[in-house]
Design a protein around this motif. Structure first.
Motif, PDB file in Angstrom:
ATOM      1  N   GLY B  52      -1.630   9.881   0.734  1.00 23.69           N
ATOM      2  CA  GLY B  52      -1.420  11.315   0.610  1.00 23.69           C
ATOM      3  C   GLY B  52       0.279  11.355   0.308  1.00 23.69           C
ATOM      4  N   LEU B  53       1.135  10.951   1.308  1.00 26.52           N
ATOM      5  CA  LEU B  53       2.290  11.145   1.257  1.00 26.52           C
ATOM      6  C   LEU B  53       2.862  10.368   0.245  1.00 26.52           C
ATOM      7  CD1 LEU B  53       3.380  10.522   4.922  1.00 26.52           C
ATOM      8  CD2 LEU B  53       3.701  12.463   3.491  1.00 26.52           C
ATOM      9  N   ALA B  54       2.397   9.232  -0.216  1.00 25.41           N
ATOM     10  CA  ALA B  54       3.038   8.157  -1.171  1.00 25.41           C
ATOM     11  C   ALA B  54       2.579   8.914  -2.543  1.00 25.41           C
ATOM     12  CB  ALA B  54       2.399   6.953  -1.188  1.00 25.41           C
ATOM     13  N   GLY B  55       1.559   9.369  -2.630  1.00 27.43           N
ATOM     14  CA  GLY B  55       0.925  10.098  -3.685  1.00 27.43           C
ATOM     15  C   GLY B  55       1.885  11.186  -4.055  1.00 27.43           C
ATOM     16  N   GLU B  56       2.200  12.012  -3.243  1.00 23.69           N
ATOM     17  CA  GLU B  56       3.045  13.070  -3.442  1.00 23.69           C
ATOM     18  C   GLU B  56       4.424  12.672  -3.709  1.00 23.69           C
ATOM     19  OE1 GLU B  56       3.235  15.566   0.090  1.00 23.69           O
ATOM     20  OE2 GLU B  56       1.031  15.615   0.361  1.00 23.69           O
ATOM     21  N   LEU B  57       4.804  11.436  -3.554  1.00 18.62           N
ATOM     22  CA  LEU B  57       6.178  11.113  -3.984  1.00 18.62           C
ATOM     23  C   LEU B  57       6.132  10.326  -5.391  1.00 18.62           C
ATOM     24  CD1 LEU B  57       7.462   9.625  -0.785  1.00 18.62           C
ATOM     25  CD2 LEU B  57       8.493  11.175  -1.705  1.00 18.62           C
ATOM     26  N   GLY B  58       4.950  10.625  -5.968  1.00 16.04           N
ATOM     27  CA  GLY B  58       4.809  10.309  -7.405  1.00 16.04           C
ATOM     28  C   GLY B  58       4.403   8.870  -7.593  1.00 16.04           C
ATOM     29  N   PHE B  59       4.080   8.003  -6.471  1.00 17.34           N
ATOM     30  CA  PHE B  59       3.574   6.511  -6.631  1.00 17.34           C
ATOM     31  C   PHE B  59       2.237   6.477  -7.183  1.00 17.34           C
ATOM     32  CE2 PHE B  59       6.766   5.857  -3.303  1.00 17.34           C
ATOM     33  CZ  PHE B  59       7.604   4.781  -4.136  1.00 17.34           C
ATOM     34  N   THR B  60       1.695   5.617  -8.134  1.00 13.45           N
ATOM     35  CA  THR B  60       0.500   5.292  -8.492  1.00 13.45           C
ATOM     36  C   THR B  60      -0.107   4.425  -7.496  1.00 13.45           C
ATOM     37  OG1 THR B  60       1.429   5.881 -10.830  1.00 13.45           O
ATOM     38  CG2 THR B  60      -0.905   4.652 -10.608  1.00 13.45           C
ATOM     39  N   LEU B  61      -1.437   4.928  -6.860  1.00 13.88           N
ATOM     40  CA  LEU B  61      -1.802   4.014  -5.913  1.00 13.88           C
ATOM     41  C   LEU B  61      -3.252   3.386  -6.196  1.00 13.88           C
ATOM     42  CD1 LEU B  61      -1.034   6.518  -3.255  1.00 13.88           C
ATOM     43  CD2 LEU B  61       0.205   4.195  -3.637  1.00 13.88           C
TER      44      LEU B  61
END
Lengths: 466, 473
Positions: B52-61
């Motif tokens: 979720g943290l990475a997603g919020e930072l705009g990373f495509t996961l």
């Protein structure tokens, strides 16, 4: 109530965050760190259920206790039709049950050979046709207190070792070893294979039977103990054990069958693996003694049919848990290579089930080249197996580890927790029917067999305990 | 966050089946983020929270499971991203090597059971992720060892099984979610360096025990042992299983002359048995009940212990900031210790209090006493003119120098007109040094108190609408 940890300065076992361990180091507190890793994916819930089962600890003590206290005695050699009550047209095979349709090349080859040996077909084509039509009855060796190396095919006219457990009273059987190269158990069924099998039925079997009548019973527990100290691990290396066996039996062979003694002794002497089959029956009789302990998570059979790798667990009766057989990693004979290899096959993993073979690698530095490793790898392999086993064998010891007992009694929960799979030493069969042996090496069982067994243990536990 | 000329490069990797503990990974993330040209670096287990943290930072996961390692790096260009992955591999290798003691033939044990078989030991400290803690803790109990379960997020049913088995094996289960313990001078988990003495503590609250024992230490009173029992021990479900055993163990301990029980109010089902046990103890006992409006606070509990020992109650040290320029309008409690957070919010009777040590914030990431990131973020968001109240807990296991990251953030906050009050829990003997930390926060513009209760009252007094405090002593 007095808590022992409150007396004096504690020694701490740490498992988890490195930082909390370092905080202890900063206080100069002695500690042992666990190299923890998450369990096999998706096993958390089943692990918690099975570990919480109040029967588990005691049940495993009982099961492992029976396995290591077995006293296998080689009592005789008998025709399978008589010892196993095998009717004509019935064949036993290695591994979990399998039908012709799913059988691999070497399994099919061995069944074809058995049809020819029993006179149920005139040629390989007819044998194959009849087998494909379901005219033969197939069943797993393990369902008949029997084990067989590689294809493990046992037909009524073959002779089998009979091993009795002097401690618990069980009996187990295994076919006689044909030698290496083009042999039935590797799926070869040419004329030389059948000729040898006929000789084994007409001469070898009866002579050994008469020999054991005079010299038996033979204490296989003592023999295996000796052989481990002479550099065997008793799966891929049986040279010392075979030599000891010959030493025990030779005088009686001469007395029992003077006219055949030379050819029998020459045959046994010429095959470094002759002991293997007797040893497998010895392992089987111990593992069977450990069956059916409710709540036990200990593995009592690991076996491969060339297609599936299956395990059975003490607390789960006769159910099989299977996954796909892997292709062994090892050395190949002649021009053969991995492309010629059949997936892992045979009941000889009963040796690892009983704490020998790959589990005793540290005892057999001479064979580490099979696996392309050095002596340290063999020691590491054995050491890693202590992580997934319930006991150390009181008799089977490894000199290089300070005579520590071999790791024995694979615990399904420890496999799931550590992700460490049993180390299995094995021969490698050619994938095409009729090829025979192409190499030897190491193989890992599929993790899915263990996770499936764990799920079943959890289900059984919930049903019993609620 | 601006990145020079070109567009930033996102690098996302999932490594299946690679495991490192969250604290070790945090160190790796920090080291990568410190590289020139690296904007963001997340190296963490792929838990829902971290994804979720990475997603919020705009990373495509891509798809990932919690057992996989997530790597998300945003760099100014591809070469920098490459360099970062090189550094990543070096750091991860070093991390793996840290636990692999001995030669190849002497591999370290893989389970607590294997460790206990191979080495004599007295106690086990379990801090694996909560969903895996049961197996390790049960190994300890079955090996006849007491165990401290630092891990949180352990299901209560598993806690009950552990504690029932512990009774059969005559050992003690401390936890789950037990943050601190002191066994004969050895601190486990987050533990302050305390002078030895006659006070034995049984605590259902880690930071509660740390506050009381730190104050005792300041006043010259030492402890024999601090036995944590976990926050749920006195619930109806668990029934005080560990509290009863810990009380009995301290009662039998010759070094313990006074027992202090620090707990939330027990569930009615557990209260009777605890009360009965307390009356049968040969050793005098004092109970400090937490989380009850109007009841005594932790500082008052420490003072009661001092009086029972016949010692003087000192003036608890504080370092006041120059008088606030204006009255604050709202109070923000930004805490790492659960009990400290509740105590402060009860005393304040208003404001927004967040316990960043709560399970919800620690799944797949380190405790805020180790990783200040979430609290730094929260402090940066406190509006101008408001009052921020935060705890800083010292001791072994905690951030080796919390002032390094927190004091500049405090200075930022005070600089933009936020009044900051710090409750500093620790002792002079702690590796971080109580006075050194106090000075650092005080220099950054905060008012610093060693008593959380006093800090909370001071924070309330800074509010514009503050009535006279009616809570506490």
């Amino acid at each position: 109530m007095t808590l022992s940890m409150l007396q004096g300065e504690p020694t701490v076992i740490t498992v988890g965050a490195g930082l909390l361990g370092e905080a202890l180091d900063a206080q100069a507190v002695p500690r042992v760190d666990v190299a923890w890793r998450p369990p096999l994916p998706g096993t958390e819930e089943a692990l918690a259920t099975v570990l919480a089962d109040p029967r588990r600890v005691r049940a495993n003590e009982v099961a492992a206790g029976r396995l290591v206290s077995a006293r296998p005695q080689l009592v005789g050699v008998r025709p399978a039709r008589e010892a196993l009550d095998l009717p004509p047209g019935t064949f036993l095979h290695a591994g979990p049950p399998i039908e012709w349709e799913r059988a691999s090349g070497p399994m099919r080859g061995a069944l074809i050979g058995a049809m020819l040996l029993e006179g149920l077909a005139a040629d390989p084509e007819e044998a194959e046709r009849r087998l494909a039509a379901g005219e033969a009855r197939l069943d797993s060796c393990h369902h008949h207190r029997t084990v067989g190396p590689m294809a493990g095919v046992v037909s009524p006219s073959m002779w089998v070792f009979e091993v009795r457990d002097a401690e618990h009273g069980g009996t187990a059987y295994c076919s006689l070893n044909e030698g290496l190269g083009k042999v039935l158990r590797y799926g070869a069924y040419g004329e030389e294979v059948l000729t040898r099998l006929r000789w084994m039925g007409e001469v070898l079997g009866p002579v050994l039977a008469a020999t054991l009548d005079r010299a038996g019973p033979l204490d296989l527990r003592a023999l295996a103990t000796q052989a481990l100290q002479m550099g065997d691990e008793l799966h891929n290396r049986n040279r010392a054990a075979t030599s000891l066996l010959v030493r025990e039996l030779a005088p009686a062979v001469v007395e029992a069958a003077p006219t055949h003694a030379a050819e029998v002794l020459r045959f046994v002497n010429g095959n470094d693996h002759f002991y293997l089959n007797a040893g497998m029956a010895a392992c089987k009789v111990g593992a069977d003694a450990a069956r059916d302990v409710p709540g036990s998570t200990m593995v009592v059979a690991m076996a491969r049919n060339g297609t599936d790798f299956g395990i059975q667990v003490s607390g789960l009766g006769d159910r099989w848990f299977t996954g796909p057989s892997g292709v062994p990693d090892g050395l190949y004979l002649g021009a053969y290579g991995p492309q010629d290899a059949n997936p892992d096959i045979g009941d000889s993993t009963i040796t690892e089930t009983a704490g020998l073979g790959g589990f005793a690698m540290a005892a057999a530095p001479a064979i580490v080249r099979f696996v392309g490793g050095d002596v340290a790898d063999a020691v590491a392999a054995t050491r890693s197996m202590y992580e997934i086993t319930l006991a150390e064998h009181p008799a089977y010891q490894i000199p290089a580890l300070g005579f520590r007992g071999t790791p024995v009694g694979v615990d399904v929960t420890l496999v799931a927790r550590t992700g460490l799979l049993p180390v299995v030493n094995t021969g490698i069969a050619g994938r095409l029917a009729g090829t025979g042996q192409v190499g030897a090496g190491l193989v890992s069982p599929p993790a899915s067999a263990f996770t499936a067994a764990l799920e079943a243990l959890a289900g059984e536990s919930r049903a019993q305990i609620g | 966050m601006s990145t020079g000329d070109g567009p930033a490069v996102d690098l996302v990797l999932i490594r299946a089946g690679v495991y490192h503990d969250s604290v070790g990974l945090m160190g790796v993330s920090r080291a990568l983020a410190a590289l020139d040209g690296v904007e963001v670096a997340i190296v963490a287990m792929a838990t829902e929270l971290n994804l979720g943290l990475a997603g919020e930072l705009g990373f495509t996961l891509p798809e990932a499971r919690p057992a996989d390692l997530l790597i998300a790096i945003r760099a100014c260009d591809a070469a920098t991203a490459d360099a970062a992955t090189g550094e990543l591999d070096r750091r991860l290798t070093a991390l793996a090597g840290r636990t692999a003691g001995g030669g190849p033939a002497e591999a370290p044990p893989r389970t607590t059971g294997a460790a206990a078989r191979a080495h004599p030991a007295d106690v086990v400290l379990v801090s694996v992720p909560g969903e895996h803690a049961f197996a390790e803790a049960l190994d300890a109990v079955e090996a006849g060892l007491s165990v401290m379960v630092f891990s949180d997020n352990v299901p209560v049913a598993q806690e009950i099984v552990l504690k029932e088995r512990a009774r059969l094996r005559d050992v003690l289960v401390m936890g789950p979610d037990c943050g601190t313990a002191v066994i004969g001078g050895t601190g486990l988990g987050f533990a302050n360096v305390l002078r030895p003495g006659p006070v034995g503590v049984v605590a259902a609250s880690g930071t509660g025990a740390q506050q009381v024992t730190s104050l005792l230490d300041l006043a010259g009173a030492g402890v024999s042992h601090v036995l944590g029992v976990g926050g749920r021990d006195l619930s109806a479900a668990v029934g005080g299983l560990s509290t009863l055993r810990a009380l009995a163990a301290l009662d039998a301990d010759p070094a313990t002359e006074l027992i202090v029980l620090i707990s939330k109010p027990p569930a009615p089902e557990a209260a009777d048995t605890v009360q009965r046990t307390l009356t049968t103890l040969a050793t005098p006992a004092i109970t400090a009940l937490l989380d009850v409006p109007g009841a005594s606070d932790l500082t008052a509990a420490a003072e009661a212990v001092l009086r029972a020992l016949g010692l003087a109650v000192p003036r608890w040290p504080s370092w006041l900031a120059p008088a606030a320029r204006r009255r604050g309008s709202a109070l923000w409690g930004i805490y790492s210790g659960g009990t400290l957070c509740v105590e402060a919010s009860i005393i304040a009777g208003r404001g927004t209090f967040t316990d960043y040590g709560d399970d919800a914030y620690t799944r797949g990431r380190p405790h805020p006493m180790i990783d200040p990131a979430l609290r730094l973020e929260a402090l940066a968001k406190v509006p101008e003119g408001d009052v921020a109240l935060l705890d800083v807990v010292l001791g072994h296991g905690a951030d080796p120098d919390p002032a390094v990251t927190l004091a500049p953030a405090v200075a930022d906050a005070t600089g933009r007109g936020v009044a900051v009050v710090v409750a500093l829990v620790g002792t002079e003997g702690d590796p971080q040094g109580l006075h050194r930390q106090a000075k650092a926060f005080h220099s950054a513009g905060a008012s610093v108190f060693v008593s959380n209760a006093h800090a909370a009252r001071h924070a309330v007094a800074l509010l514009g609408d503050a009535p006279e405090s009616g809570v506490g002593t």
